[in-house]
Design an enzyme around this catalytic site. Structure first.
Site, PDB file in Angstrom:
ATOM      1  N   ARG A   1       0.819  -1.218   0.000  1.00  0.00           N
ATOM      2  CA  ARG A   1       0.000   0.000   0.000  1.00  0.00           C
ATOM      3  C   ARG A   1       0.851   1.266   0.000  1.00  0.00           C
ATOM      4  O   ARG A   1       0.584   2.189  -0.773  1.00  0.00           O
ATOM      5  CB  ARG A   1      -0.965   0.007   1.190  1.00  0.00           C
ATOM      6  CG  ARG A   1      -2.034  -1.087   1.088  1.00  0.00           C
ATOM      7  CD  ARG A   1      -2.905  -1.120   2.322  1.00  0.00           C
ATOM      8  NE  ARG A   1      -2.086  -1.399   3.499  1.00  0.00           N
ATOM      9  CZ  ARG A   1      -2.485  -1.208   4.753  1.00  0.00           C
ATOM     10  NH1 ARG A   1      -3.683  -0.722   5.008  1.00  0.00           N
ATOM     11  NH2 ARG A   1      -1.684  -1.495   5.765  1.00  0.00           N
TER      12      ARG A   1
ATOM     13  N   ASN B   1      -6.100  -2.906   2.052  1.00  0.00           N
ATOM     14  CA  ASN B   1      -6.067  -4.354   2.206  1.00  0.00           C
ATOM     15  C   ASN B   1      -7.502  -4.854   2.305  1.00  0.00           C
ATOM     16  O   ASN B   1      -8.344  -4.215   2.934  1.00  0.00           O
ATOM     17  CB  ASN B   1      -5.317  -4.757   3.479  1.00  0.00           C
ATOM     18  CG  ASN B   1      -3.816  -4.618   3.346  1.00  0.00           C
ATOM     19  OD1 ASN B   1      -3.286  -4.520   2.252  1.00  0.00           O
ATOM     20  ND2 ASN B   1      -3.127  -4.599   4.468  1.00  0.00           N
TER      21      ASN B   1
END
Length: 94
Positions: free
Chosen positions: A22, A40
């Protein structure tokens, strides 16, 4: 709104959580001038929305096929969505 601005939702499967996917995605998006978000998913995948130019979004989709060095990407699903005009790029929780 320019016709050259597009939006794509991607879901990246494989070993993609706990490998700085990320944060690296956020930095890559900034580098390519792409807006959107990344998070996520509970199923172990990473989901992202990319908005920007065809080239910028295309570069981000290409990047997700490999991800950061520790990632092991198995497959990437891509869906076309209507452009919304998001500002900035964020890392979302869950």
């Amino acid at each position: 709104m320019s016709a050259s601005m597009i939006r794509r939702r991607v879901v990246v499967h494989g070993t993609v959580q706990g490998v700085f996917f990320r944060d690296t995605c956020r930095r890559e998006a900034s580098r390519h001038g792409v807006n959107g978000w990344v998070r996520n998913r509970p199923d172990g995948a990473v989901e992202a929305v990319f908005e920007g130019t065809v080239d910028g979004v295309g570069s981000m989709i290409s990047w997700t096929r490999q991800g950061p060095p520790s990632a092991q990407v198995e497959r990437v699903e891509t869906a076309e969505e209507p452009f919304e005009g998001l500002a900035g790029f964020g890392v979302r929780q869950g």
